[in-house]
Motif scaffolding. Structure first.
Motif, mmCIF file in Angstrom:
data_model
loop_
_atom_site.group_PDB
_atom_site.id
_atom_site.type_symbol
_atom_site.label_atom_id
_atom_site.label_comp_id
_atom_site.label_asym_id
_atom_site.label_seq_id
_atom_site.Cartn_x
_atom_site.Cartn_y
_atom_site.Cartn_z
ATOM 1 N N GLN A 1 -1.735 0.506 15.103
ATOM 2 C CA GLN A 1 -2.538 1.725 15.123
ATOM 3 C C GLN A 1 -2.721 2.249 16.538
ATOM 4 O O GLN A 1 -2.669 1.498 17.491
ATOM 5 N N ALA B 1 -5.103 -2.428 7.800
ATOM 6 C CA ALA B 1 -6.096 -1.819 8.683
ATOM 7 C C ALA B 1 -6.872 -2.896 9.432
ATOM 8 O O ALA B 1 -7.099 -2.804 10.642
ATOM 9 N N GLU B 2 -7.269 -3.928 8.686
ATOM 10 C CA GLU B 2 -8.018 -5.034 9.287
ATOM 11 C C GLU B 2 -7.235 -5.691 10.416
ATOM 12 O O GLU B 2 -7.794 -6.191 11.382
ATOM 13 N N LYS C 1 -5.010 -0.752 -7.427
ATOM 14 C CA LYS C 1 -5.845 -1.730 -6.735
ATOM 15 C C LYS C 1 -5.064 -2.459 -5.663
ATOM 16 O O LYS C 1 -5.530 -2.639 -4.538
ATOM 17 N N ILE C 2 -3.850 -2.872 -6.015
ATOM 18 C CA ILE C 2 -3.033 -3.587 -5.025
ATOM 19 C C ILE C 2 -2.700 -2.667 -3.866
ATOM 20 O O ILE C 2 -2.785 -3.056 -2.704
ATOM 21 N N LEU D 1 -5.710 -2.527 -1.643
ATOM 22 C CA LEU D 1 -5.928 -3.776 -0.919
ATOM 23 C C LEU D 1 -4.947 -3.939 0.236
ATOM 24 O O LEU D 1 -5.301 -4.391 1.325
ATOM 25 N N GLN D 2 -3.716 -3.547 0.008
ATOM 26 C CA GLN D 2 -2.703 -3.646 1.062
ATOM 27 C C GLN D 2 -3.108 -2.827 2.279
ATOM 28 O O GLN D 2 -3.041 -3.301 3.421
ATOM 29 N N ILE E 1 -5.906 -4.507 4.173
ATOM 30 C CA ILE E 1 -5.469 -5.662 4.961
ATOM 31 C C ILE E 1 -4.781 -5.211 6.239
ATOM 32 O O ILE E 1 -5.078 -5.698 7.330
ATOM 33 N N TYR F 1 5.504 -3.426 5.920
ATOM 34 C CA TYR F 1 6.196 -3.003 7.132
ATOM 35 C C TYR F 1 5.288 -1.982 7.795
ATOM 36 O O TYR F 1 4.991 -0.937 7.202
ATOM 37 N N ALA F 2 4.816 -2.309 8.979
ATOM 38 C CA ALA F 2 3.738 -1.515 9.555
ATOM 39 C C ALA F 2 3.890 -1.280 11.046
ATOM 40 O O ALA F 2 4.711 -1.919 11.711
ATOM 41 N N HIS G 1 6.133 -0.692 2.111
ATOM 42 C CA HIS G 1 5.908 -2.080 1.758
ATOM 43 C C HIS G 1 6.794 -2.436 0.593
ATOM 44 O O HIS G 1 7.520 -1.596 0.066
ATOM 45 N N ILE H 1 0.426 0.944 7.452
ATOM 46 C CA ILE H 1 1.604 0.598 6.655
ATOM 47 C C ILE H 1 2.582 1.765 6.647
ATOM 48 O O ILE H 1 2.199 2.895 6.383
ATOM 49 N N GLU I 1 5.598 -7.809 1.334
ATOM 50 C CA GLU I 1 5.813 -7.549 2.742
ATOM 51 C C GLU I 1 5.307 -6.168 3.101
ATOM 52 O O GLU I 1 5.617 -5.195 2.435
#
Lengths: 160, 160
Positions: free
Chosen positions: A159, B141-142, B131-132, B135-136, B139, A155-156, B150, B147, A153
């Motif tokens: 932007q 940002a996309e 790496k994770i 990647l988080q 994602i 939590y965000a 998490h 975040i 999960e």
DNA sequence: GTTATTGCAAATTATTTGCATATAA
DNA sequence: TTATATGCAAATAATTTGCAATAAC
């Protein structure tokens, strides 16, 4: 990446596959799966399956009771809780316990995904990352474990 | 990968950095940080900080109360809960709510990590994957988000 | 001395359970 | 018909809160 926004409560996205399925068949599929699993189909359970199949957000037990109750007032919160456990057991729904909040539910008709929770609004965005899935499995293996299930999960905050 | 086993309750590992720090200084560091944050240091809070600094597992509020109580019987469960919130607010401890179970706590003196929970024993193994983490962030940002924090938990069973 | 913290007991929240009745298979 | 599910109300578990007494700064 495909993105689908539904009300101001939940957004569903499928990062990699991006496919959206026909929800009208979900109810039937769930009932089939339940019969398959030897679950007795009561009026209350049918209503709850209906409500869950129709939901495109992540309602909690209370909200599900509210919706079920508006279809059929002869349904109690206790039954909602009991039925949710049965459905989870049968694998047709997933239970998510986000931070502190009561558990929220969703059908398992779409492929596995993780969640980003907007901490301002409570909105939930679904996403999926093959890479993260793979890395998780690798880490567990390195530690000598097999993953049974996991929970990611984010939590965000929006932007800008 | 570094691995540290502590009793049959918790295992700490640092996947990437693998550094282990001197716990004896943790208590002082925490108290400093708290004074810094303008938190009034009461006898009860000092005891709880002590207990948390000494803990190398992930105790829940009840267990922390038990431990604190054995040092100083003049401490109530309500105060434990209240203090835990204060310490969390001040950023010196993290609160983890693993599946269904009561919240468990740990000091933030070690770098961020995620958790693998042995579903048979309840044991907790800490790990970290750069790496994770990366990647988080990508994602989020996309999806147009930053975040804030998490949560990644692997519920797993020992192999073989 | 003033303001924040404590202990206690009562309140709250989410969820579960016992039991008599109703219902699916 | 027979086991299982339901509704209701009471129980539980984890956590929070009101308030008068106490202790920190």
């Amino acid at each position: 990446m495909q993105l689908r926004t539904i009300c101001n409560k939940t957004i569903c996205t499928c990062v990699s596959s991006g496919y959206i399925l026909d929800m009208s068949e979900t109810k039937t599929t769930m009932e089939d799966a339940l019969r398959e699993a030897g679950v007795r189909m009561t009026r209350q359970r049918r209503v709850l399956v209906q409500v869950l199949a129709d939901a495109n957000d992540h309602p909690d037990a209370n909200e599900l009771h509210r919706r079920a109750h508006s279809i059929d007032p002869k349904i109690s919160l206790a039954t909602v809780y009991r039925t949710l456990s049965v459905l989870e057991e049968a694998g047709v729904i997933d239970r998510h316990a986000f931070e502190g909040k009561p558990a929220r539910f969703e059908t398992t008709d779409r492929p596995h995904h993780d969640h980003l929770i907007d901490i301002e609004t409570g909105d939930v965005i679904e996403f999926r990352s093959e890479k993260i899935e793979r890395l998780q499995a690798e880490i567990a293996a390195e530690l000598g474990y097999d993953i049974i299930h996991h929970r990611l999960e984010l939590y965000a905050r929006k932007q800008g």
